[in-house]
Design a protein around this motif. Structure first.
Motif, PDB file in Angstrom:
ATOM      1  N   GLY A 175       0.803  -1.223   0.000  1.00  0.00           N
ATOM      2  CA  GLY A 175       0.000   0.000   0.000  1.00  0.00           C
ATOM      3  C   GLY A 175       0.830   1.263   0.000  1.00  0.00           C
TER       4      GLY A 175
ATOM      5  N   ASP B 257      -5.106   5.637  -6.696  1.00  0.00           N
ATOM      6  CA  ASP B 257      -4.896   4.820  -5.499  1.00  0.00           C
ATOM      7  C   ASP B 257      -4.391   5.689  -4.357  1.00  0.00           C
ATOM      8  OD1 ASP B 257      -5.644   2.553  -6.798  1.00  0.00           O
ATOM      9  OD2 ASP B 257      -3.648   1.646  -6.895  1.00  0.00           O
TER      10      ASP B 257
ATOM     11  N   ASP C 127      -0.576   4.592   1.509  1.00  0.00           N
ATOM     12  CA  ASP C 127      -0.502   4.433   2.960  1.00  0.00           C
ATOM     13  C   ASP C 127       0.918   4.793   3.391  1.00  0.00           C
ATOM     14  OD1 ASP C 127      -0.426   3.689   5.594  1.00  0.00           O
ATOM     15  OD2 ASP C 127      -1.338   1.712   5.296  1.00  0.00           O
TER      16      ASP C 127
ATOM     17  N   LYS D 123      -1.920  -6.069   4.724  1.00  0.00           N
ATOM     18  CA  LYS D 123      -1.836  -6.501   3.330  1.00  0.00           C
ATOM     19  C   LYS D 123      -0.660  -7.440   3.070  1.00  0.00           C
ATOM     20  CE  LYS D 123      -4.181  -2.577   1.126  1.00  0.00           C
ATOM     21  NZ  LYS D 123      -4.086  -1.537   0.072  1.00  0.00           N
TER      22      LYS D 123
END
Length: 310
Positions: free
Chosen positions: A225, A233, A236, A265
């Motif tokens: 991420g 997108d 993170d 993830k």
């Protein structure tokens, strides 16, 4: 939120067309296309009204070029464009097979950069900054030799002036005084988001770390991420990979090689990819981060030779 990662109002105004084009390149596999890379980089640099410019051009598996020769060709192209536009332009070819420093990921890299400006940075990161900064100091007539310029840059890390100047720049760009003080004190948990999970990768055999694949770890960070796979997108900033050992280090079986910072993830397949980025063997192979210097109208020069001659 500290506001550090927020886009400032004037950012898109420097090269507005390039901002749109780069987002398209990101999802059409054309980030590595040299002419587009060259125009993207130089459009922003030349729009800033510079007198001198130093470019860091990467060569290696995690760069946007396929070979050292292609990296040198790209560097030469940009140097010639800058020179043709009246800007004193130099390119530094640097190795990008191995991650720079010990971190991959937005917040992790920001913290490492701040620590570097406090004199606590990894040696290879300090070297890259010192080499490139010294070239600018020589261009400006502030340093008389490359060696002197590098020492002057490193001194600013040790005496705190680099950090204070950076914090001043942040303040001028709207970062709150309270946030600046937290960064000065190193209270990073109060500024940057923390991951929910931290997992370790360990050595499966003794030996020397012969390679750490920067491309594999960069791709893994994107999948965690920490980067975009599609336009739009959300990134993170808390996730990433922190190296505990790197290329050239000796390890024993069970030693921690890296920390994976994630927010859920991390699949088994992704963990395996990160583990396989580390190659452990019998040979000690240190990192040579700075490779060569490219200037207009003269042949490319090995960095050590350049340092001795300038």
């Amino acid at each position: 939120s500290s506001g550090i990662n927020a886009e400032l109002p004037f950012t898109a105004g420097i090269a507005p067309a390039d901002k749109i084009l780069y987002s398209i390149r990101d999802i059409t596999s054309t980030v590595c296309y040299a002419p587009l890379s060259c125009s993207s980089i130089m459009s922003k640099k030349l729009a800033e009204g510079l007198g001198s410019l130093v470019l860091d051009v990467k060569s290696g598996v995690a760069s946007t070029t396929d070979s050292h020769e292609q990296a040198e060709w790209l560097a030469r192209m940009m140097v010639d464009i800058g020179h043709g536009m009246g800007v004193n332009t130099t390119a530094v070819l640097t190795e990008m097979n191995t991650p720079i420093g010990y971190t991959i990921g937005n917040s992790l890299e920001m913290i490492e950069s701040l620590e570097c400006m406090k004199g606590n940075g990894p040696a290879d990161l300090e070297t890259i900054v010192a080499v490139q900064g010294a070239i600018l100091l020589c261009d400006a007539g502030i340093a008389s030799t490359q060696e002197q310029g590098e020492k002057m840059i490193l001194q600013t890390f040790r005496d705190g002036t680099a950090l204070e100047k950076f914090l001043q720049i942040l303040g001028n760009q709207g970062v709150e005084k309270g946030t600046l003080e937290l960064l000065r004190k190193g209270e990073y948990d109060q500024v940057f988001k923390k991951p929910k999970f931290v997992e370790n990768i360990t050595a499966q055999q003794p030996g020397f770390i012969e390679a750490v694949n920067a491309m594999s770890l960069g791709t893994a960070t994107v999948l965690l991420g920490g980067g975009r796979q599609l336009a739009g997108d959300k990134i993170d900033p808390a996730v990433g990979i922190k190296l505990i050992r790197s290329k050239g280090d000796q390890v024993e079986r069970g030693d921690i090689l890296a920390e994976i910072h994630h927010n859920g993830k991390l699949s088994k397949m992704l963990r395996t990819r990160i583990e396989e980025a580390f190659l452990i063997g019998e040979s000690k192979s240190p990192i040579r981060r700075v490779i060569a210097i490219v200037k207009p109208d003269v042949p490319t020069v090995d960095y050590e030779v350049y340092r001795n001659q300038h």
